[in-house]
Design a protein around this motif. Sequence first.
Motif, PDB file in Angstrom:
ATOM      1  N   TRP A 127       0.759  -1.239   0.000  1.00 40.33           N
ATOM      2  CA  TRP A 127       0.000   0.000   0.000  1.00 40.33           C
ATOM      3  C   TRP A 127       0.797   1.302   0.000  1.00 40.33           C
ATOM      4  O   TRP A 127       0.317   2.321  -0.498  1.00 40.33           O
ATOM      5  CB  TRP A 127      -0.920   0.037   1.233  1.00 40.33           C
ATOM      6  CG  TRP A 127      -1.930  -1.052   1.269  1.00 40.33           C
ATOM      7  CD1 TRP A 127      -1.988  -2.096   2.160  1.00 40.33           C
ATOM      8  CD2 TRP A 127      -3.049  -1.230   0.384  1.00 40.33           C
ATOM      9  NE1 TRP A 127      -3.069  -2.894   1.900  1.00 40.33           N
ATOM     10  CE2 TRP A 127      -3.741  -2.388   0.814  1.00 40.33           C
ATOM     11  CE3 TRP A 127      -3.524  -0.511  -0.710  1.00 40.33           C
ATOM     12  CZ2 TRP A 127      -4.887  -2.846   0.164  1.00 40.33           C
ATOM     13  CZ3 TRP A 127      -4.655  -0.964  -1.356  1.00 40.33           C
ATOM     14  CH2 TRP A 127      -5.328  -2.123  -0.921  1.00 40.33           C
ATOM     15  N   HIS A 128       1.978   1.311   0.596  1.00 33.29           N
ATOM     16  CA  HIS A 128       2.592   2.598   0.896  1.00 33.29           C
ATOM     17  C   HIS A 128       2.988   3.420  -0.328  1.00 33.29           C
ATOM     18  O   HIS A 128       2.797   4.636  -0.341  1.00 33.29           O
ATOM     19  CB  HIS A 128       3.784   2.419   1.841  1.00 33.29           C
ATOM     20  CG  HIS A 128       3.381   2.304   3.272  1.00 33.29           C
ATOM     21  ND1 HIS A 128       2.526   1.318   3.723  1.00 33.29           N
ATOM     22  CD2 HIS A 128       3.679   3.058   4.352  1.00 33.29           C
ATOM     23  CE1 HIS A 128       2.323   1.471   5.019  1.00 33.29           C
ATOM     24  NE2 HIS A 128       3.006   2.525   5.424  1.00 33.29           N
ATOM     25  N   ASP A 129       3.547   2.791  -1.331  1.00 35.08           N
ATOM     26  CA  ASP A 129       3.943   3.572  -2.507  1.00 35.08           C
ATOM     27  C   ASP A 129       2.723   4.241  -3.145  1.00 35.08           C
ATOM     28  O   ASP A 129       2.763   5.433  -3.497  1.00 35.08           O
ATOM     29  CB  ASP A 129       4.659   2.693  -3.530  1.00 35.08           C
ATOM     30  CG  ASP A 129       6.062   2.311  -3.082  1.00 35.08           C
ATOM     31  OD1 ASP A 129       6.528   2.822  -2.044  1.00 35.08           O
ATOM     32  OD2 ASP A 129       6.686   1.474  -3.767  1.00 35.08           O
ATOM     33  N   ALA A 130       1.633   3.496  -3.277  1.00 34.92           N
ATOM     34  CA  ALA A 130       0.420   4.071  -3.868  1.00 34.92           C
ATOM     35  C   ALA A 130      -0.164   5.144  -2.966  1.00 34.92           C
ATOM     36  O   ALA A 130      -0.621   6.195  -3.442  1.00 34.92           O
ATOM     37  CB  ALA A 130      -0.616   2.974  -4.120  1.00 34.92           C
ATOM     38  N   LEU A 131      -0.135   4.910  -1.657  1.00 36.23           N
ATOM     39  CA  LEU A 131      -0.712   5.881  -0.733  1.00 36.23           C
ATOM     40  C   LEU A 131       0.048   7.203  -0.780  1.00 36.23           C
ATOM     41  O   LEU A 131      -0.568   8.276  -0.869  1.00 36.23           O
ATOM     42  CB  LEU A 131      -0.700   5.319   0.686  1.00 36.23           C
ATOM     43  CG  LEU A 131      -1.233   6.247   1.779  1.00 36.23           C
ATOM     44  CD1 LEU A 131      -2.687   6.619   1.517  1.00 36.23           C
ATOM     45  CD2 LEU A 131      -1.078   5.592   3.152  1.00 36.23           C
ATOM     46  N   PHE A 132       1.378   7.144  -0.744  1.00 35.60           N
ATOM     47  CA  PHE A 132       2.129   8.395  -0.710  1.00 35.60           C
ATOM     48  C   PHE A 132       2.186   9.077  -2.072  1.00 35.60           C
ATOM     49  O   PHE A 132       2.426  10.284  -2.144  1.00 35.60           O
ATOM     50  CB  PHE A 132       3.506   8.178  -0.088  1.00 35.60           C
ATOM     51  CG  PHE A 132       3.403   8.001   1.394  1.00 35.60           C
ATOM     52  CD1 PHE A 132       3.200   9.101   2.212  1.00 35.60           C
ATOM     53  CD2 PHE A 132       3.422   6.753   1.970  1.00 35.60           C
ATOM     54  CE1 PHE A 132       3.038   8.962   3.574  1.00 35.60           C
ATOM     55  CE2 PHE A 132       3.260   6.592   3.337  1.00 35.60           C
ATOM     56  CZ  PHE A 132       3.066   7.705   4.142  1.00 35.60           C
ATOM     57  N   ALA A 133       1.909   8.338  -3.130  1.00 37.92           N
ATOM     58  CA  ALA A 133       1.728   8.986  -4.432  1.00 37.92           C
ATOM     59  C   ALA A 133       0.405   9.741  -4.478  1.00 37.92           C
ATOM     60  O   ALA A 133       0.279  10.744  -5.181  1.00 37.92           O
ATOM     61  CB  ALA A 133       1.790   7.945  -5.544  1.00 37.92           C
ATOM     62  N   ALA A 134      -0.585   9.276  -3.714  1.00 37.00           N
ATOM     63  CA  ALA A 134      -1.908   9.904  -3.722  1.00 37.00           C
ATOM     64  C   ALA A 134      -2.027  11.036  -2.715  1.00 37.00           C
ATOM     65  O   ALA A 134      -2.907  11.890  -2.849  1.00 37.00           O
ATOM     66  CB  ALA A 134      -2.980   8.852  -3.432  1.00 37.00           C
ATOM     67  N   LEU A 135      -1.164  11.049  -1.704  1.00 38.57           N
ATOM     68  CA  LEU A 135      -1.230  12.077  -0.668  1.00 38.57           C
ATOM     69  C   LEU A 135      -0.569  13.373  -1.133  1.00 38.57           C
ATOM     70  O   LEU A 135       0.222  13.381  -2.077  1.00 38.57           O
ATOM     71  CB  LEU A 135      -0.551  11.564   0.605  1.00 38.57           C
ATOM     72  CG  LEU A 135      -1.343  10.526   1.399  1.00 38.57           C
ATOM     73  CD1 LEU A 135      -0.475   9.881   2.470  1.00 38.57           C
ATOM     74  CD2 LEU A 135      -2.580  11.163   2.026  1.00 38.57           C
ATOM     75  N   PRO A 136      -0.857  14.487  -0.472  1.00 41.04           N
ATOM     76  CA  PRO A 136      -0.229  15.766  -0.854  1.00 41.04           C
ATOM     77  C   PRO A 136       1.251  15.779  -0.520  1.00 41.04           C
ATOM     78  O   PRO A 136       1.754  14.910   0.213  1.00 41.04           O
ATOM     79  CB  PRO A 136      -0.990  16.788   0.007  1.00 41.04           C
ATOM     80  CG  PRO A 136      -1.488  16.009   1.176  1.00 41.04           C
ATOM     81  CD  PRO A 136      -1.802  14.642   0.643  1.00 41.04           C
ATOM     82  N   ALA A 137       1.957  16.744  -1.054  1.00 46.67           N
ATOM     83  CA  ALA A 137       3.369  16.938  -0.705  1.00 46.67           C
ATOM     84  C   ALA A 137       3.421  17.595   0.670  1.00 46.67           C
ATOM     85  O   ALA A 137       2.994  18.729   0.841  1.00 46.67           O
ATOM     86  CB  ALA A 137       4.052  17.821  -1.745  1.00 46.67           C
ATOM     87  N   PHE A 138       3.918  16.877   1.656  1.00 43.40           N
ATOM     88  CA  PHE A 138       3.941  17.391   3.022  1.00 43.40           C
ATOM     89  C   PHE A 138       5.059  18.419   3.191  1.00 43.40           C
ATOM     90  O   PHE A 138       6.099  18.346   2.544  1.00 43.40           O
ATOM     91  CB  PHE A 138       4.138  16.245   4.010  1.00 43.40           C
ATOM     92  CG  PHE A 138       3.009  15.261   4.010  1.00 43.40           C
ATOM     93  CD1 PHE A 138       1.823  15.551   4.664  1.00 43.40           C
ATOM     94  CD2 PHE A 138       3.117  14.051   3.336  1.00 43.40           C
ATOM     95  CE1 PHE A 138       0.763  14.660   4.655  1.00 43.40           C
ATOM     96  CE2 PHE A 138       2.068  13.150   3.315  1.00 43.40           C
ATOM     97  CZ  PHE A 138       0.886  13.450   3.976  1.00 43.40           C
TER      98      PHE A 138
END
Length: 229
Positions: A127-138
């Motif tokens: 999940w993590h690669d897809a999740l952080f691709a979908a999340l905003p730039a922190f």
Amino acid sequence: MGSNSTSDPPPADAAALDALVARIRACRLCVEAPRGAPLPHAPRPVLRVSATASILVASQAPGTKVHASGLPFTDASGDRLRAWMGVSTDDFYDAARIAITPMGFCFPGQDATGGDLPPRRECAAAWHDALFAALPAFSLILAVGRPAQAYHLARLGLAAHLGASLGATVAGWQAVRAAGLARPAPVAVYPLPHPSWRNTGWLKRNPYFEREVVPALRADVARLLGRGA
């Protein structure tokens, strides 16, 4: 902190993110297709994210109290982490501003001594690669514990700053933060020990952490929450 550079990623798609989070919350990989022994209880993935959060708490995995509540850091570790950040409970759980995403979404169980097991490997792999691709730039990332530090420093192109141990990585916090802010999409990264009371001894042996790291972290959090320096 933050940037309007044209190299910044586009804003997160809220609908796509919501759909991905729904799939994560329905995940049963650690029971139905585990890497090693299956999870010894029913899965209960725990995370809080949004398309607008500028601060990420990247943690390890839920403990027993969080598994029961379904809300991250509803325990003594959460009290200490919120104190480090200088935020109220209401601020901490405002998902529009602060995202909380552990390396393992479910409580992994306990070892023979009663300590929590490491985060399940299935989560990051699936999940993590897809999740952080979908999340905003922190603009700010709290990398809590070595698994989170290893993953996020690599993801941000900062793997060279991962030390030989958690203590070494935390001791290099100023270099980690500076390197993150020098990226085209600047992000202040703080490598932190887990706020568990089991780490009270580590904190006593490393007084620089509360003397130097905590005030800097609080200042960055305050700026992002619109409270000034």
